[in-house]
Motif scaffolding. Structure first.
Motif, PDB file in Angstrom:
ATOM      1  N   GLY A   1     -23.636 -22.581  46.641  1.00 21.20           N
ATOM      2  CA  GLY A   1     -24.637 -23.427  45.998  1.00 21.20           C
ATOM      3  C   GLY A   1     -24.128 -24.251  44.840  1.00 21.20           C
ATOM      4  N   VAL A   2     -22.809 -24.297  44.648  1.00 21.65           N
ATOM      5  CA  VAL A   2     -22.230 -25.012  43.508  1.00 21.65           C
ATOM      6  C   VAL A   2     -21.902 -26.446  43.908  1.00 21.65           C
ATOM      7  CG1 VAL A   2     -20.326 -25.082  41.861  1.00 21.65           C
ATOM      8  CG2 VAL A   2     -21.298 -22.882  42.549  1.00 21.65           C
ATOM      9  N   ALA A   3     -22.341 -27.392  43.108  1.00 24.71           N
ATOM     10  CA  ALA A   3     -22.055 -28.800  43.358  1.00 24.71           C
ATOM     11  C   ALA A   3     -20.911 -29.259  42.467  1.00 24.71           C
ATOM     12  CB  ALA A   3     -23.292 -29.655  43.087  1.00 24.71           C
ATOM     13  N   PRO A   4     -19.849 -29.847  43.036  1.00 26.30           N
ATOM     14  CA  PRO A   4     -18.732 -30.314  42.207  1.00 26.30           C
ATOM     15  C   PRO A   4     -19.134 -31.354  41.174  1.00 26.30           C
ATOM     16  CG  PRO A   4     -18.122 -30.261  44.529  1.00 26.30           C
ATOM     17  CD  PRO A   4     -19.603 -30.038  44.462  1.00 26.30           C
ATOM     18  N   ASP A   5     -20.221 -32.074  41.425  1.00 25.54           N
ATOM     19  CA  ASP A   5     -20.667 -33.114  40.489  1.00 25.54           C
ATOM     20  C   ASP A   5     -21.866 -32.654  39.674  1.00 25.54           C
ATOM     21  OD1 ASP A   5     -22.367 -33.035  42.624  1.00 25.54           O
ATOM     22  OD2 ASP A   5     -22.303 -35.187  43.050  1.00 25.54           O
ATOM     23  N   GLY A   6     -21.882 -31.385  39.298  1.00 21.64           N
ATOM     24  CA  GLY A   6     -22.996 -30.839  38.530  1.00 21.64           C
ATOM     25  C   GLY A   6     -22.998 -31.234  37.066  1.00 21.64           C
TER      26      GLY A   6
ATOM     27  N   SER B   1     -19.354 -37.228  35.084  1.00 23.27           N
ATOM     28  CA  SER B   1     -17.993 -37.517  35.496  1.00 23.27           C
ATOM     29  C   SER B   1     -17.067 -37.616  34.280  1.00 23.27           C
ATOM     30  CB  SER B   1     -17.944 -38.830  36.272  1.00 23.27           C
ATOM     31  OG  SER B   1     -16.618 -39.292  36.396  1.00 23.27           O
TER      32      SER B   1
ATOM     33  N   ASP C   1     -20.333 -22.870  33.088  1.00 24.89           N
ATOM     34  CA  ASP C   1     -21.542 -22.672  33.892  1.00 24.89           C
ATOM     35  C   ASP C   1     -22.005 -21.217  33.760  1.00 24.89           C
ATOM     36  OD1 ASP C   1     -23.500 -22.486  35.838  1.00 24.89           O
ATOM     37  OD2 ASP C   1     -22.424 -23.735  37.286  1.00 24.89           O
TER      38      ASP C   1
ATOM     39  N   VAL D   1     -14.972 -25.861  45.064  1.00 21.81           N
ATOM     40  CA  VAL D   1     -16.184 -26.523  44.552  1.00 21.81           C
ATOM     41  C   VAL D   1     -16.054 -26.856  43.070  1.00 21.81           C
ATOM     42  CG1 VAL D   1     -17.695 -25.480  46.276  1.00 21.81           C
ATOM     43  CG2 VAL D   1     -17.273 -24.277  44.120  1.00 21.81           C
TER      44      VAL D   1
ATOM     45  N   ASP E   1     -19.360 -42.153  42.019  1.00 14.01           N
ATOM     46  CA  ASP E   1     -20.498 -41.474  42.639  1.00 14.01           C
ATOM     47  C   ASP E   1     -20.056 -40.535  43.760  1.00 14.01           C
ATOM     48  OD1 ASP E   1     -22.437 -42.679  41.041  1.00 14.01           O
ATOM     49  OD2 ASP E   1     -22.536 -44.445  42.341  1.00 14.01           O
ATOM     50  N   TYR E   2     -18.761 -40.576  44.061  1.00 11.33           N
ATOM     51  CA  TYR E   2     -18.181 -39.724  45.110  1.00 11.33           C
ATOM     52  C   TYR E   2     -17.270 -38.713  44.428  1.00 11.33           C
ATOM     53  CZ  TYR E   2     -15.877 -38.656  49.611  1.00 11.33           C
ATOM     54  OH  TYR E   2     -15.397 -38.040  50.741  1.00 11.33           O
ATOM     55  N   PRO E   3     -17.260 -37.447  44.858  1.00  6.86           N
ATOM     56  CA  PRO E   3     -16.579 -36.405  44.070  1.00  6.86           C
ATOM     57  C   PRO E   3     -15.060 -36.414  44.108  1.00  6.86           C
ATOM     58  CG  PRO E   3     -17.542 -35.454  46.056  1.00  6.86           C
ATOM     59  CD  PRO E   3     -18.026 -36.875  45.982  1.00  6.86           C
TER      60      PRO E   3
END
Length: 376
Positions: free
Chosen positions: A22-27, A30, A43, A84, A339-341
């Protein structure tokens, strides 16, 4: 030699995959668009989930609530975390805790380890020295004064220093290296903020006649050397996980992106580059497990374990750089889109490449070992 993972190792991997799913690289914002740190803290929510899944206590003995596993288990979990870009001090806290368990006194172990395994205490390590290029153990001096030790010196680029409860600091005496546990905010310990390539907060730790009780100092021979090798090997595990995540991302993109009516993944030039990076990752993987196995078992070899660690770091540093550079190339301009990781992975890869010594530094160390231990 059998590199098959045990059932306990495989269970740790499955638990890690469930937590990191459930971890988003872009949390966080940037690093390319943020002038300072991307966040004030790591986190904490993810940290709590790791504790609930018993992933923070994998290497601790059962008497401290742990599973009693070896450094291979830690590397397996680190590998999953890097896929991630998990923003947690998993390597530093885990390595510090198991070093305390292995070399620390009984009172220190009883006071720290159970709480560290539950995620209630966070540990970090000052391992980059004064400039990031000199040996960390030479950056701080230690002298005994009655029932205490006095520390003086500066350690740079300490990860998570502002948020960790304790920093494990290597320091040198006239004839040996000790490890001192310095509490955050301790009298005489001053933190200056630094920011890494990834946008995370680092700390420059300045120690000015800092007085540490003897019970919080590890004097055992080999403690720092073992801790440093574990940190370097864990960094290699992070590089491997990151590289594998990037290669999957690149495969998915080139399979969908079309030119002249065909997916670019079907073009020979693209396939060859991707295949080369796959070979890099497999070399990174086998050298990582060799190093982790040597550290875990203490097995003898033609060279000391530090030789295998050096080889793993050489491959990790050069391999992860080539993987992200190829990924950027195959993504074209899209790879630089904030906008892309992918650009985040590139920043993390550069940080890992140079962390605890770039490839050239470990090549020099390996050369010294070969000179001291002729083969054949």
């Amino acid at each position: 030699m059998d590199f098959t993972f045990t059932e306990e190792h495989q269970a740790a991997v499955e638990a890690a995959k469930a937590v990191f799913a459930g971890v988003a690289p872009d949390g966080v914002p940037s690093p390319a668009l943020t002038p300072g740190a991307v966040a004030e803290d790591f986190d904490r929510a993810l940290w709590a989930k790791l504790a609930d899944a018993d992933l923070l206590s994998l290497l601790l003995d059962t008497e401290y609530g742990g599973a009693g596993l070896d450094p291979v288990a830690l590397c397996l979990v680190l590998r999953e975390s890097a896929r991630v870009l998990a923003r947690v001090p998993l390597l530093e806290s885990g390595a510090a805790a198991v070093t305390v368990q292995r070399y620390g006194g009984e009172e220190l172990k009883a006071r720290l380890l159970t709480r560290a395994g539950r995620g209630e205490l966070v540990l970090t390590v000052a391992a980059n020295g004064r400039s990031g290029h000199d040996p960390a153990e030479l950056a701080v001096t230690a002298r005994q004064d009655g029932d205490a030790w006095i520390l003086d010196g500066t350690q740079t680029a300490v990860p998570w220093a502002q948020n960790a409860d304790f920093t494990l600091v290597p320091a040198h005496t006239a004839d040996r290296t000790v490890l001192a546990l310095v509490p955050r905010g301790h009298e005489g310990a001053v933190l200056a903020e630094q920011v890494s390539t990834t946008g995370e907060r680092l700390g420059e730790l300045r120690l000015e006649s800092v007085r540490i009780a003897a019970r919080d100092v590890i004097e055992a021979d080999g403690a720092w050397e073992w801790l440093r090798e574990l940190l370097v090997t864990g960094t290699c595990a992070l590089a491997l996980g990151l590289g594998e995540g990037v290669l999957v991302m690149t495969s998915e993109y080139t399979s969908k992106r079309e030119q002249f009516g065909f997916p670019v993944a079907t073009f020979q030039a693209v396939a060859v580059q991707a295949a080369d990076r796959y070979i890099d990752l497999r070399a990174m993987e086998v050298t990582l497990w060799q190093a982790a196995w040597r550290i875990s078992t203490g097995a003898s070899g033609a060279l000391p374990a530090s030789g295998d660690v050096a080889v793993a770091k050489i491959w990790a540093s050069e391999g992860v750089r080539r993987v992200v550079q190829t990924a950027q190339h195959l993504h074209g301009g899209f790879g630089a889109d904030t906008d892309y990781p992918l650009h985040r992975y590139h920043a993390w890869a550069k940080q890992l490449e140079l962390s605890l010594g770039p490839a050239a530094a470990h090549e020099e160390a390996l050369g010294d070992l070969l000179a001291a231990h002729p083969l054949g």
